[in-house]
Design an enzyme around this catalytic site. Structure first.
Site, PDB file in Angstrom:
ATOM      1  N   ASN A 229    -122.265  -2.735   2.993  1.00 24.28           N
ATOM      2  CA  ASN A 229    -119.972  -2.144   3.262  1.00 24.28           C
ATOM      3  C   ASN A 229    -120.262  -1.066   4.404  1.00 24.28           C
ATOM      4  O   ASN A 229    -120.692  -1.062   4.962  1.00 24.28           O
ATOM      5  CB  ASN A 229    -119.533  -0.942   1.971  1.00 24.28           C
ATOM      6  CG  ASN A 229    -120.435   0.217   2.388  1.00 24.28           C
ATOM      7  OD1 ASN A 229    -120.924   0.900   2.900  1.00 24.28           O
ATOM      8  ND2 ASN A 229    -121.708   0.409   1.001  1.00 24.28           N
ATOM      9  N   ASP A 305    -123.560  -1.061  -5.302  1.00 24.02           N
ATOM     10  CA  ASP A 305    -123.270  -0.672  -7.010  1.00 24.02           C
ATOM     11  C   ASP A 305    -124.267  -1.483  -7.630  1.00 24.02           C
ATOM     12  O   ASP A 305    -125.291  -1.709  -8.387  1.00 24.02           O
ATOM     13  CB  ASP A 305    -122.525  -1.260  -7.697  1.00 24.02           C
ATOM     14  CG  ASP A 305    -120.874   0.257  -6.891  1.00 24.02           C
ATOM     15  OD1 ASP A 305    -122.489   1.865  -7.062  1.00 24.02           O
ATOM     16  OD2 ASP A 305    -119.905   0.751  -6.868  1.00 24.02           O
ATOM     17  N   LYS A 315    -134.617 -18.103   4.723  1.00 27.80           N
ATOM     18  CA  LYS A 315    -133.430 -18.210   4.555  1.00 27.80           C
ATOM     19  C   LYS A 315    -133.227 -18.532   3.697  1.00 27.80           C
ATOM     20  O   LYS A 315    -133.980 -20.689   3.157  1.00 27.80           O
ATOM     21  CB  LYS A 315    -133.244 -18.832   6.108  1.00 27.80           C
ATOM     22  CG  LYS A 315    -132.124 -18.651   6.200  1.00 27.80           C
ATOM     23  CD  LYS A 315    -131.817 -18.518   7.687  1.00 27.80           C
ATOM     24  CE  LYS A 315    -129.997 -18.390   7.711  1.00 27.80           C
ATOM     25  NZ  LYS A 315    -130.052 -20.079   9.401  1.00 27.80           N
ATOM     26  N   ASP A 334    -128.000   4.654 -10.229  1.00 27.10           N
ATOM     27  CA  ASP A 334    -126.905   6.072  -9.870  1.00 27.10           C
ATOM     28  C   ASP A 334    -128.221   7.088  -9.577  1.00 27.10           C
ATOM     29  O   ASP A 334    -128.561   7.508  -9.869  1.00 27.10           O
ATOM     30  CB  ASP A 334    -126.382   6.184 -11.359  1.00 27.10           C
ATOM     31  CG  ASP A 334    -125.213   7.139 -10.371  1.00 27.10           C
ATOM     32  OD1 ASP A 334    -125.034   8.186  -9.600  1.00 27.10           O
ATOM     33  OD2 ASP A 334    -123.662   7.092 -10.507  1.00 27.10           O
ATOM     34  N   ILE A 335    -128.663   7.585  -8.258  1.00 27.97           N
ATOM     35  CA  ILE A 335    -129.486   8.371  -7.545  1.00 27.97           C
ATOM     36  C   ILE A 335    -128.462   9.690  -7.513  1.00 27.97           C
ATOM     37  O   ILE A 335    -129.081  10.290  -7.811  1.00 27.97           O
ATOM     38  CB  ILE A 335    -129.286   8.064  -6.156  1.00 27.97           C
ATOM     39  CG1 ILE A 335    -129.347   6.643  -5.388  1.00 27.97           C
ATOM     40  CG2 ILE A 335    -130.315   9.285  -5.024  1.00 27.97           C
ATOM     41  CD1 ILE A 335    -129.479   6.154  -3.964  1.00 27.97           C
ATOM     42  N   PHE A 351    -119.003  12.292  -4.114  1.00 23.74           N
ATOM     43  CA  PHE A 351    -118.068  11.505  -2.940  1.00 23.74           C
ATOM     44  C   PHE A 351    -117.419  10.802  -3.929  1.00 23.74           C
ATOM     45  O   PHE A 351    -118.364  10.236  -4.683  1.00 23.74           O
ATOM     46  CB  PHE A 351    -118.975  11.254  -1.487  1.00 23.74           C
ATOM     47  CG  PHE A 351    -118.745  12.240  -0.634  1.00 23.74           C
ATOM     48  CD1 PHE A 351    -118.645  13.370  -0.583  1.00 23.74           C
ATOM     49  CD2 PHE A 351    -117.551  12.166   0.351  1.00 23.74           C
ATOM     50  CE1 PHE A 351    -118.644  14.135   1.118  1.00 23.74           C
ATOM     51  CE2 PHE A 351    -117.160  13.350   1.425  1.00 23.74           C
ATOM     52  CZ  PHE A 351    -117.737  14.591   1.862  1.00 23.74           C
TER      53      PHE A 351
HETATM   54  N1  CTP Z   1    -123.929   6.746  -5.854  1.00 28.04           N
HETATM   55  C1  CTP Z   1    -125.108   6.809  -5.788  1.00 28.04           C
HETATM   56  N2  CTP Z   1    -126.080   5.743  -6.520  1.00 28.04           N
HETATM   57  C2  CTP Z   1    -125.232   4.807  -6.708  1.00 28.04           C
HETATM   58  C3  CTP Z   1    -123.497   4.696  -6.804  1.00 28.04           C
HETATM   59  C4  CTP Z   1    -123.039   5.882  -6.318  1.00 28.04           C
HETATM   60  O1  CTP Z   1    -125.446   8.322  -5.866  1.00 28.04           O
HETATM   61  N3  CTP Z   1    -125.703   4.163  -7.041  1.00 28.04           N
HETATM   62  C5  CTP Z   1    -122.788   8.427  -5.468  1.00 28.04           C
HETATM   63  C6  CTP Z   1    -122.485   8.416  -4.170  1.00 28.04           C
HETATM   64  O2  CTP Z   1    -123.646   8.795  -3.426  1.00 28.04           O
HETATM   65  C7  CTP Z   1    -120.945   9.573  -4.132  1.00 28.04           C
HETATM   66  C8  CTP Z   1    -120.640   8.940  -5.485  1.00 28.04           C
HETATM   67  O3  CTP Z   1    -121.994   8.911  -6.433  1.00 28.04           O
HETATM   68  O4  CTP Z   1    -121.069  10.617  -4.212  1.00 28.04           O
HETATM   69  C9  CTP Z   1    -119.954   8.318  -5.874  1.00 28.04           C
HETATM   70  O5  CTP Z   1    -119.618   6.892  -5.462  1.00 28.04           O
HETATM   71  P1  CTP Z   1    -118.924   6.117  -5.289  1.00 28.04           P
HETATM   72  O6  CTP Z   1    -118.916   4.553  -4.868  1.00 28.04           O
HETATM   73  O7  CTP Z   1    -117.466   6.174  -5.192  1.00 28.04           O
HETATM   74  O8  CTP Z   1    -118.712   5.309  -7.484  1.00 28.04           O
HETATM   75  P2  CTP Z   1    -119.669   4.596  -8.014  1.00 28.04           P
HETATM   76  O9  CTP Z   1    -120.613   5.372  -8.943  1.00 28.04           O
HETATM   77  O10 CTP Z   1    -120.304   4.114  -7.295  1.00 28.04           O
HETATM   78  O11 CTP Z   1    -117.934   3.900  -9.126  1.00 28.04           O
HETATM   79  P3  CTP Z   1    -116.875   2.977  -8.533  1.00 28.04           P
HETATM   80  O12 CTP Z   1    -117.904   2.238  -7.368  1.00 28.04           O
HETATM   81  O13 CTP Z   1    -117.341   2.331  -9.854  1.00 28.04           O
HETATM   82  O14 CTP Z   1    -115.693   4.370  -8.178  1.00 28.04           O
END
Ligand code: CTP
Length: 422
Positions: A229, A305, A315, A334-335, A351
């Site tokens: 991203n 995600d 490749k 989700d870390i 964040f």
């Molecule tokens: N985060 C994380 N691990 C993931 C996804 C997100 O640690 N796999 C953490 C990000 O570093 C951030 C927070 O979760 O602090 C929210 O991330 P965001 O991408 O805004 O939200 P998501 O939980 O991914 O939800 P969505 O994409 O549905 O808005």
């Protein structure tokens, strides 16, 4: 409806100022080719809002002229112990009284020897001895040939100066003006600037560990392609810099970004979300429970995600006439939620990168991830930019941090965290 954060704002109004803005910095130059880098430092200090005065030794003027420093700083340059531009002709007293910090860059072996032994035979050595030590820091950035630096006499002098509370900045290792390679290079101007900022910032987080994730992750499809991203890592790096300035021991875990590590920040580079999770888990597992309880985890990374279910070992080739390959995805862990579910756990700050309804989405995310604080922002407006605005959400309500540089916002966020911790 969330309450307005006036309570927080009042508390913050009493916090001492950060970094260099409005600070009085005496830049002192002794003999060394590296004096040309001090010209760049002077400009950077002025840009950072510091007030500058410059002192040069007699031999420093063989490398860069006083006129150059005068033109860069717009201030008179002091070289003479009996300078009659100082009303009482006591430049050695007045300049030390004026300064919040003295930075000597470059500091020669000869000057270090004189400082270590309290010899006052020119303006610079005399004012260093005469400065009020309780409120004027002394930082020195040595620059010399590697043999001169490693000589036992210089090392003895450095040890004495360190014992006398002098802050050493470097020296660095690398190519030297004399054609040799080794220890003795003066640090680069940006490092000196960050070291000064560090030395002059209030230590809200003294002794606490702060673990920060930053940047994007990259999820491989095959050896040459992947999904990522547009996160640049700037916000996370600015937070790491501010946390370190505030006295925390900072470990930054960064996805693929092209940014320089902030001053005194330990950094681990990772690529994928799984790598990032492993690095975060390892960092927490290396800490004692009592340390984790007092530590902070700030999850700034834009973690992907999903990742491709399989990574092709070669490749993926385009097959003419055939349709595009279809990829299967699986969800990444989700870390942040994982860290928040630990016991003991650090103070967790998330964040939220949203595209609309910041308050609603941010607060829902804060509750879902069970974290005490979350900073919401509009993702596509801030990725890669130098400016940002944040909506801070915690148990007390919400507070807008208006458009500002990411460095400024990072400092405000660190103040808010320090305020929630106490
Ligand atoms: N985060 C994380 N691990 C993931 C996804 C997100 O640690 N796999 C953490 C990000 O570093 C951030 C927070 O979760 O602090 C929210 O991330 P965001 O991408 O805004 O939200 P998501 O939980 O991914 O939800 P969505 O994409 O549905 O808005």
């Amino acid at each position: 409806m969330a309450q307005d954060g006036n309570e927080l704002i009042t508390k913050h109004a009493t916090m001492p100022p950060w970094g260099l803005e409005g600070k009085r910095i005496l830049v002192a130059v002794s003999a060394g080719v590296a004096a040309y880098k001090t010209c760049i430092l002077v400009r950077a200090l002025i840009r950072a809002g510091a007030m500058i005065k410059i002192v040069m030794t007699e031999s420093a003027r063989a490398f860069v002229s006083a006129e150059t420093f005068q033109a860069l700083s717009g201030e008179p340059v002091y070289t003479d112990l009996w300078d009659d531009r100082v009303s009482n002709r006591m430049a050695h007293i007045e300049l030390g009284r004026w300064a919040d910090a003295i930075i000597i860059a470059p500091a020669s072996a000869d000057l270090m020897a004189r400082l270590a032994h309290g010899i006052c035979n020119d303006l610079l050595s005399t004012l260093c001895l005469a400065r009020p030590r309780d409120r004027c820091l002394l930082l020195i950035a040595p620059a010399m040939n590697k043999e001169m630096w490693s000589h036992p006499a210089t090392q003895r002098n450095a040890a004495i100066l360190e014992k006398d509370a002098t802050i050493f900045l470097g020296p660095d290792r690398g190519d030297q003006a004399c054609g040799e390679t080794g220890d003795g290079r003066m640090l680069e101007p940006d490092d000196l600037l960050q070291a000064l900022e560090h030395a002059l910032s209030p230590k809200f987080l003294a002794g606490r560990h702060c673990l920060i994730t930053a940047g994007p992750t990259f999820e491989a499809i095959d050896p040459v392609r992947g999904i990522t991203n547009r996160s640049s890592g700037k916000m996370g790096f600015a937070i790491a810099r501010a946390a370190s300035q505030a006295g925390a021991i900072v470990h930054l875990i960064a996805g693929p970004v092209s940014l320089k590590s902030p001053w005194q920040v330990h950094r681990t580079d990772v690529v994928s979300a799984l790598d990032m999770k492993q690095a975060v888990d390892r960092a927490l597992e290396s800490m004692q429970h009592s340390v984790i309880e007092r530590s902070i985890f700030i999850s700034v990374a834009a973690v992907a995600d999903w990742r491709p279910a399989e990574i092709a070992s070669q490749k993926i080739k385009k097959q003419h006439g055939e349709s595009a390959p279809s990829l299967q995805f699986i969800e990444n862990p989700d870390i942040l939620a994982g860290v928040a579910a630990r016991s003991p756990r650090p103070f967790c700050v998330g964040f939220a990168a949203e595209s609309e309804m910041l308050h609603e989405h941010g607060e829902a995310k804060r509750k879902k991830k069970n974290i005490p604080m979350l900073a919401a922002n509009i993702g596509h407006e801030t990725f890669g930019q130098d400016l940002n605005q944040l909506l801070l959400l915690d148990a007390r309500g919400s507070r807008s941090l208006p458009l500002a540089t990411k460095e400024k916002l990072a400092q405000q966020l660190i103040e808010a965290i320090a305020s929630d911790l106490t």
